[in-house]
Scaffold this motif. Sequence first.
Motif, PDB file in Angstrom:
ATOM      1  N   GLN A 152      83.315  22.412 -71.734  1.00 63.85           N
ATOM      2  CA  GLN A 152      82.798  21.151 -71.207  1.00 63.85           C
ATOM      3  C   GLN A 152      82.187  21.354 -69.814  1.00 63.85           C
ATOM      4  OE1 GLN A 152      85.801  18.182 -70.724  1.00 63.85           O
ATOM      5  NE2 GLN A 152      84.369  16.505 -71.071  1.00 63.85           N
ATOM      6  N   GLU A 153      82.850  22.115 -68.975  1.00 68.61           N
ATOM      7  CA  GLU A 153      82.329  22.394 -67.633  1.00 68.61           C
ATOM      8  C   GLU A 153      81.021  23.170 -67.722  1.00 68.61           C
ATOM      9  OE1 GLU A 153      83.502  21.543 -64.457  1.00 68.61           O
ATOM     10  OE2 GLU A 153      84.745  20.152 -65.602  1.00 68.61           O
ATOM     11  N   LEU A 154      80.979  24.175 -68.616  1.00 69.46           N
ATOM     12  CA  LEU A 154      79.748  24.955 -68.773  1.00 69.46           C
ATOM     13  C   LEU A 154      78.593  24.077 -69.279  1.00 69.46           C
ATOM     14  CD1 LEU A 154      81.050  28.336 -70.231  1.00 69.46           C
ATOM     15  CD2 LEU A 154      80.035  27.955 -67.993  1.00 69.46           C
ATOM     16  N   ARG A 155      78.885  23.151 -70.199  1.00 69.64           N
ATOM     17  CA  ARG A 155      77.843  22.236 -70.701  1.00 69.64           C
ATOM     18  C   ARG A 155      77.299  21.366 -69.566  1.00 69.64           C
ATOM     19  NH1 ARG A 155      81.280  20.772 -75.648  1.00 69.64           N
ATOM     20  NH2 ARG A 155      80.729  22.464 -77.045  1.00 69.64           N
ATOM     21  N   GLN A 156      78.218  20.874 -68.719  1.00 71.90           N
ATOM     22  CA  GLN A 156      77.773  20.049 -67.590  1.00 71.90           C
ATOM     23  C   GLN A 156      76.888  20.849 -66.634  1.00 71.90           C
ATOM     24  OE1 GLN A 156      81.265  18.458 -65.754  1.00 71.90           O
ATOM     25  NE2 GLN A 156      81.617  16.924 -67.356  1.00 71.90           N
ATOM     26  N   VAL A 157      77.302  22.108 -66.370  1.00 73.46           N
ATOM     27  CA  VAL A 157      76.503  22.953 -65.470  1.00 73.46           C
ATOM     28  C   VAL A 157      75.145  23.243 -66.095  1.00 73.46           C
ATOM     29  CG1 VAL A 157      76.386  25.265 -64.431  1.00 73.46           C
ATOM     30  CG2 VAL A 157      78.489  23.960 -64.287  1.00 73.46           C
ATOM     31  N   LEU A 158      75.127  23.553 -67.397  1.00 76.07           N
ATOM     32  CA  LEU A 158      73.858  23.816 -68.075  1.00 76.07           C
ATOM     33  C   LEU A 158      72.967  22.573 -68.081  1.00 76.07           C
ATOM     34  CD1 LEU A 158      74.965  26.017 -71.109  1.00 76.07           C
ATOM     35  CD2 LEU A 158      73.599  26.722 -69.147  1.00 76.07           C
ATOM     36  N   ASP A 159      73.577  21.408 -68.325  1.00 75.48           N
ATOM     37  CA  ASP A 159      72.799  20.163 -68.304  1.00 75.48           C
ATOM     38  C   ASP A 159      72.213  19.927 -66.922  1.00 75.48           C
ATOM     39  OD1 ASP A 159      73.321  19.727 -70.943  1.00 75.48           O
ATOM     40  OD2 ASP A 159      74.961  18.270 -70.609  1.00 75.48           O
ATOM     41  N   GLU A 160      73.030  20.192 -65.886  1.00 77.15           N
ATOM     42  CA  GLU A 160      72.547  19.998 -64.520  1.00 77.15           C
ATOM     43  C   GLU A 160      71.434  20.993 -64.197  1.00 77.15           C
ATOM     44  OE1 GLU A 160      74.375  20.197 -60.073  1.00 77.15           O
ATOM     45  OE2 GLU A 160      75.654  19.358 -61.648  1.00 77.15           O
ATOM     46  N   LEU A 161      71.553  22.238 -64.669  1.00 70.59           N
ATOM     47  CA  LEU A 161      70.488  23.228 -64.447  1.00 70.59           C
ATOM     48  C   LEU A 161      69.214  22.829 -65.195  1.00 70.59           C
ATOM     49  CD1 LEU A 161      72.419  26.623 -64.640  1.00 70.59           C
ATOM     50  CD2 LEU A 161      71.357  25.603 -62.633  1.00 70.59           C
ATOM     51  N   ASP A 162      69.391  22.324 -66.403  1.00 70.06           N
ATOM     52  CA  ASP A 162      68.226  21.868 -67.171  1.00 70.06           C
ATOM     53  C   ASP A 162      67.527  20.723 -66.442  1.00 70.06           C
ATOM     54  OD1 ASP A 162      68.561  23.736 -69.146  1.00 70.06           O
ATOM     55  OD2 ASP A 162      69.632  22.387 -70.524  1.00 70.06           O
ATOM     56  N   ARG A 163      68.297  19.774 -65.864  1.00 73.13           N
ATOM     57  CA  ARG A 163      67.710  18.664 -65.108  1.00 73.13           C
ATOM     58  C   ARG A 163      66.972  19.173 -63.877  1.00 73.13           C
ATOM     59  NH1 ARG A 163      72.266  15.459 -63.652  1.00 73.13           N
ATOM     60  NH2 ARG A 163      73.474  16.236 -65.369  1.00 73.13           N
ATOM     61  N   ARG A 164      67.566  20.143 -63.201  1.00 72.22           N
ATOM     62  CA  ARG A 164      66.921  20.713 -62.009  1.00 72.22           C
ATOM     63  C   ARG A 164      65.601  21.381 -62.380  1.00 72.22           C
ATOM     64  NH1 ARG A 164      71.091  24.186 -58.659  1.00 72.22           N
ATOM     65  NH2 ARG A 164      72.588  22.520 -58.471  1.00 72.22           N
ATOM     66  N   ASP A 165      65.654  22.117 -63.489  1.00 69.28           N
ATOM     67  CA  ASP A 165      64.432  22.790 -63.927  1.00 69.28           C
ATOM     68  C   ASP A 165      63.353  21.770 -64.260  1.00 69.28           C
ATOM     69  OD1 ASP A 165      65.522  25.285 -63.590  1.00 69.28           O
ATOM     70  OD2 ASP A 165      66.043  25.582 -65.711  1.00 69.28           O
ATOM     71  N   GLU A 166      63.735  20.673 -64.892  1.00 62.57           N
ATOM     72  CA  GLU A 166      62.774  19.627 -65.226  1.00 62.57           C
ATOM     73  C   GLU A 166      62.234  18.976 -63.962  1.00 62.57           C
ATOM     74  OE1 GLU A 166      64.572  16.837 -67.894  1.00 62.57           O
ATOM     75  OE2 GLU A 166      64.854  18.337 -69.454  1.00 62.57           O
ATOM     76  N   GLU A 167      63.130  18.734 -62.984  1.00 67.28           N
ATOM     77  CA  GLU A 167      62.688  18.133 -61.718  1.00 67.28           C
ATOM     78  C   GLU A 167      61.754  19.078 -60.976  1.00 67.28           C
ATOM     79  OE1 GLU A 167      66.040  16.979 -59.356  1.00 67.28           O
ATOM     80  OE2 GLU A 167      66.717  15.538 -60.841  1.00 67.28           O
ATOM     81  N   GLU A 168      62.074  20.364 -60.972  1.00 65.92           N
ATOM     82  CA  GLU A 168      61.212  21.339 -60.297  1.00 65.92           C
ATOM     83  C   GLU A 168      59.856  21.429 -61.015  1.00 65.92           C
ATOM     84  OE1 GLU A 168      63.274  25.072 -59.993  1.00 65.92           O
ATOM     85  OE2 GLU A 168      64.710  24.276 -58.563  1.00 65.92           O
ATOM     86  N   ALA A 169      59.894  21.348 -62.323  1.00 67.73           N
ATOM     87  CA  ALA A 169      58.657  21.389 -63.087  1.00 67.73           C
ATOM     88  C   ALA A 169      57.807  20.155 -62.810  1.00 67.73           C
ATOM     89  CB  ALA A 169      58.925  21.520 -64.561  1.00 67.73           C
ATOM     90  N   THR A 170      58.436  18.987 -62.691  1.00 67.25           N
ATOM     91  CA  THR A 170      57.681  17.770 -62.382  1.00 67.25           C
ATOM     92  C   THR A 170      57.186  17.794 -60.947  1.00 67.25           C
ATOM     93  OG1 THR A 170      59.687  16.566 -61.898  1.00 67.25           O
ATOM     94  CG2 THR A 170      58.741  16.267 -64.068  1.00 67.25           C
ATOM     95  N   HIS A 171      57.940  18.348 -60.002  1.00 66.61           N
ATOM     96  CA  HIS A 171      57.481  18.471 -58.590  1.00 66.61           C
ATOM     97  C   HIS A 171      56.366  19.486 -58.486  1.00 66.61           C
ATOM     98  CE1 HIS A 171      60.156  15.788 -56.798  1.00 66.61           C
ATOM     99  NE2 HIS A 171      61.190  16.581 -56.500  1.00 66.61           N
ATOM    100  N   ALA A 172      56.449  20.523 -59.268  1.00 65.80           N
ATOM    101  CA  ALA A 172      55.406  21.537 -59.214  1.00 65.80           C
ATOM    102  C   ALA A 172      54.127  20.992 -59.854  1.00 65.80           C
ATOM    103  CB  ALA A 172      55.869  22.790 -59.925  1.00 65.80           C
ATOM    104  N   ALA A 173      54.210  20.143 -60.846  1.00 63.58           N
ATOM    105  CA  ALA A 173      53.037  19.579 -61.512  1.00 63.58           C
ATOM    106  C   ALA A 173      52.432  18.476 -60.655  1.00 63.58           C
ATOM    107  CB  ALA A 173      53.414  19.023 -62.868  1.00 63.58           C
ATOM    108  N   SER A 174      53.113  17.843 -59.806  1.00 67.15           N
ATOM    109  CA  SER A 174      52.545  16.767 -59.016  1.00 67.15           C
ATOM    110  C   SER A 174      51.963  17.281 -57.758  1.00 67.15           C
ATOM    111  CB  SER A 174      53.490  15.697 -58.633  1.00 67.15           C
ATOM    112  OG  SER A 174      54.798  16.005 -58.416  1.00 67.15           O
TER     113      SER A 174
END
Length: 174
Positions: A152-174
């Motif tokens: 469960q902890e690993l899933r939360q960390v992976l989900d948080e990393l996935d969100r960060r990657d998406e946020e970085e991708a959206t910041h890089a695209a803007s």
Amino acid sequence: MARAESDDRRFDTPKGLRRSTPPLRLSGDRDRFGRFTEWVARAMGTPWFLLALSLFVVAWMLWNTFAPADWQFDRADYGFIALTLVLSLQASYAAPLILLAQNRQDDRDRVQIEQDRQRAERNLADTEYLAREVVALRLAVRDLASKEFIRQELRQVLDELDRRDEEEATHAAS
């Protein structure tokens, strides 16, 4: 006189403890005598001893009653005085020997009881120690993370990393 003077000049023992003759060492003799007393006590407590003593008394009485008068040594008319003395002598020695054997057995029992008490104390201490260790292990296991908790902890960390990657991708695209 020379021996007495040399004892007076000895400084390795206190004055009251000096002896002119070496002390007797009876420890081996005492043990041998103790074993003898136990053997006597054990032998006197058997049916064979009672049977042998009874046969001895009957044979004595028959011999001194029916044997020719010249061969008799303890006459029945006088009440078998010698037989009475022999049996009294046997009893007077048997009682103290039996008591000595009982005292030795009491000493052995006392030592055995003390050893049993010490062994029981050690067992109790070992048991208490093991009980404390089991409790400590249970508490430690309770604090350990289970597989499900780690997943469960690993899933939360992976989900948080996935969100960060998406946020970085959206910041890089803007």
